[in-house]
Design a protein around this motif. Sequence first.
Motif, PDB file in Angstrom:
ATOM      1  N   ILE A 272       0.449  -1.286   0.177  1.00 36.98           N
ATOM      2  CA  ILE A 272       0.184   0.217  -0.009  1.00 36.98           C
ATOM      3  C   ILE A 272       0.886   0.964   0.307  1.00 36.98           C
ATOM      4  O   ILE A 272       1.368   1.184   0.711  1.00 36.98           O
ATOM      5  CB  ILE A 272      -1.063   0.055   1.055  1.00 36.98           C
ATOM      6  CG1 ILE A 272      -1.762  -1.219   1.893  1.00 36.98           C
ATOM      7  CG2 ILE A 272      -1.695   1.632   1.144  1.00 36.98           C
ATOM      8  CD1 ILE A 272      -2.705  -1.459   2.691  1.00 36.98           C
TER       9      ILE A 272
ATOM     10  N   LYS B 170      -2.016  -1.524  12.335  1.00 41.90           N
ATOM     11  CA  LYS B 170      -3.355  -2.190  11.976  1.00 41.90           C
ATOM     12  C   LYS B 170      -3.060  -2.661  10.745  1.00 41.90           C
ATOM     13  O   LYS B 170      -2.799  -3.563  10.457  1.00 41.90           O
ATOM     14  CB  LYS B 170      -4.721  -1.590  12.602  1.00 41.90           C
ATOM     15  CG  LYS B 170      -5.064  -1.112  13.310  1.00 41.90           C
ATOM     16  CD  LYS B 170      -6.082  -0.433  13.998  1.00 41.90           C
ATOM     17  CE  LYS B 170      -6.923   0.203  15.177  1.00 41.90           C
ATOM     18  NZ  LYS B 170      -7.886  -0.549  15.525  1.00 41.90           N
ATOM     19  N   LEU B 171      -2.497  -1.697   9.258  1.00 38.66           N
ATOM     20  CA  LEU B 171      -2.117  -2.885   8.319  1.00 38.66           C
ATOM     21  C   LEU B 171      -1.170  -3.499   8.827  1.00 38.66           C
ATOM     22  O   LEU B 171      -0.587  -4.268   8.075  1.00 38.66           O
ATOM     23  CB  LEU B 171      -1.855  -1.803   6.776  1.00 38.66           C
ATOM     24  CG  LEU B 171      -3.527  -0.815   7.293  1.00 38.66           C
ATOM     25  CD1 LEU B 171      -2.622   0.511   6.129  1.00 38.66           C
ATOM     26  CD2 LEU B 171      -4.299  -1.449   6.392  1.00 38.66           C
ATOM     27  N   ASN B 172      -0.039  -3.157   9.363  1.00 39.47           N
ATOM     28  CA  ASN B 172       0.775  -3.644   9.420  1.00 39.47           C
ATOM     29  C   ASN B 172       0.362  -5.443  10.182  1.00 39.47           C
ATOM     30  O   ASN B 172       1.038  -6.446  10.047  1.00 39.47           O
ATOM     31  CB  ASN B 172       1.849  -3.170  10.593  1.00 39.47           C
ATOM     32  CG  ASN B 172       2.815  -2.154   9.404  1.00 39.47           C
ATOM     33  OD1 ASN B 172       2.667  -2.799   8.058  1.00 39.47           O
ATOM     34  ND2 ASN B 172       4.132  -1.271  10.397  1.00 39.47           N
TER      35      ASN B 172
ATOM     36  N   HIS C 109       0.242  -5.804   5.960  1.00 40.95           N
ATOM     37  CA  HIS C 109       0.019  -5.667   4.752  1.00 40.95           C
ATOM     38  C   HIS C 109       1.705  -4.476   4.674  1.00 40.95           C
ATOM     39  O   HIS C 109       2.206  -4.701   6.025  1.00 40.95           O
ATOM     40  CB  HIS C 109      -1.059  -4.798   4.679  1.00 40.95           C
ATOM     41  CG  HIS C 109      -2.078  -5.014   5.044  1.00 40.95           C
ATOM     42  ND1 HIS C 109      -2.658  -5.632   3.478  1.00 40.95           N
ATOM     43  CD2 HIS C 109      -3.518  -4.554   5.218  1.00 40.95           C
ATOM     44  CE1 HIS C 109      -3.646  -6.630   3.232  1.00 40.95           C
ATOM     45  NE2 HIS C 109      -4.436  -5.602   4.342  1.00 40.95           N
TER      46      HIS C 109
ATOM     47  N   VAL D 174       3.297  -0.754   3.905  1.00 36.79           N
ATOM     48  CA  VAL D 174       2.785   0.567   3.686  1.00 36.79           C
ATOM     49  C   VAL D 174       4.396   1.526   3.098  1.00 36.79           C
ATOM     50  O   VAL D 174       5.106   1.360   3.798  1.00 36.79           O
ATOM     51  CB  VAL D 174       2.350   0.943   5.124  1.00 36.79           C
ATOM     52  CG1 VAL D 174       1.589   2.854   4.708  1.00 36.79           C
ATOM     53  CG2 VAL D 174       0.928   0.081   5.207  1.00 36.79           C
TER      54      VAL D 174
ATOM     55  N   VAL E  73      -8.978   1.065   7.275  1.00 42.72           N
ATOM     56  CA  VAL E  73      -8.176  -0.002   7.338  1.00 42.72           C
ATOM     57  C   VAL E  73      -9.155  -0.849   6.966  1.00 42.72           C
ATOM     58  O   VAL E  73      -8.805  -1.344   5.223  1.00 42.72           O
ATOM     59  CB  VAL E  73      -7.868  -0.689   9.182  1.00 42.72           C
ATOM     60  CG1 VAL E  73      -7.143  -2.364   9.122  1.00 42.72           C
ATOM     61  CG2 VAL E  73      -6.633  -0.112   9.349  1.00 42.72           C
TER      62      VAL E  73
ATOM     63  N   CYS F  52      -9.325  -0.933   3.109  1.00 42.71           N
ATOM     64  CA  CYS F  52      -8.504  -1.423   2.483  1.00 42.71           C
ATOM     65  C   CYS F  52      -8.598  -2.384   2.085  1.00 42.71           C
ATOM     66  O   CYS F  52      -8.230  -3.370   1.804  1.00 42.71           O
ATOM     67  CB  CYS F  52      -7.359  -1.200   2.915  1.00 42.71           C
ATOM     68  SG  CYS F  52      -6.541   0.411   3.221  1.00 42.71           S
ATOM     69  N   GLN F  53      -9.259  -3.298   3.217  1.00 41.98           N
ATOM     70  CA  GLN F  53      -9.646  -5.193   3.720  1.00 41.98           C
ATOM     71  C   GLN F  53     -10.653  -5.164   1.919  1.00 41.98           C
ATOM     72  O   GLN F  53     -11.211  -6.547   1.489  1.00 41.98           O
ATOM     73  CB  GLN F  53     -10.243  -5.472   4.056  1.00 41.98           C
ATOM     74  CG  GLN F  53      -9.527  -5.630   5.055  1.00 41.98           C
ATOM     75  CD  GLN F  53      -7.834  -5.862   5.282  1.00 41.98           C
ATOM     76  OE1 GLN F  53      -7.035  -5.038   4.749  1.00 41.98           O
ATOM     77  NE2 GLN F  53      -7.982  -6.796   6.344  1.00 41.98           N
TER      78      GLN F  53
END
Length: 154
Positions: free
Chosen positions: A3, A33-35, A39, A41, A149, A152-153
């Motif tokens: 991302i 949260k993405l990590n 994911h 970034v 978040v 993105c899902q």
Amino acid sequence: MRIILAPFSTRLSSGSPNPKNPPPGFWQIVVSKLNALGHEVTQIGGIGEERIEGVSQHLTNWPLKMLKEIIKAEDTWISVDSFLPHFVWAEKINKRGVVVWSLSDPAIWGHSANINLFRDRKYFRELQYQDWNSPTYNADAFVSPDEVVNACQT
């Protein structure tokens, strides 16, 4: 998923916080949260912008041609109401992104190909074409980090 994150809009000449930028700590929560979901970034932006904790790379002031190639190579992108959504659209990069809005109306300034997140129309400024040095910053105008978040899902 890889991302691209463009977390900030231009600094204002008045020195006031840009009403397009979420409150402090917002992006750290999103990136964390993405990590945690696996994911990666990469942050892009201008010289002098704060590096968000947890990003794998922080790329500043890249030439537009190189920036286009970076975006094409990633899975998606996240941005505030700034240069990036318009660049992706103008360059016909064909990548759906997530745009975080505050006071601007995405029905006027956004692109329907993106996931346009805003908290409530009541926060949109009355004078949509007014310069950005005039509006008052409102941290309540932003969606939650979890909404970013989750977007993105999808």
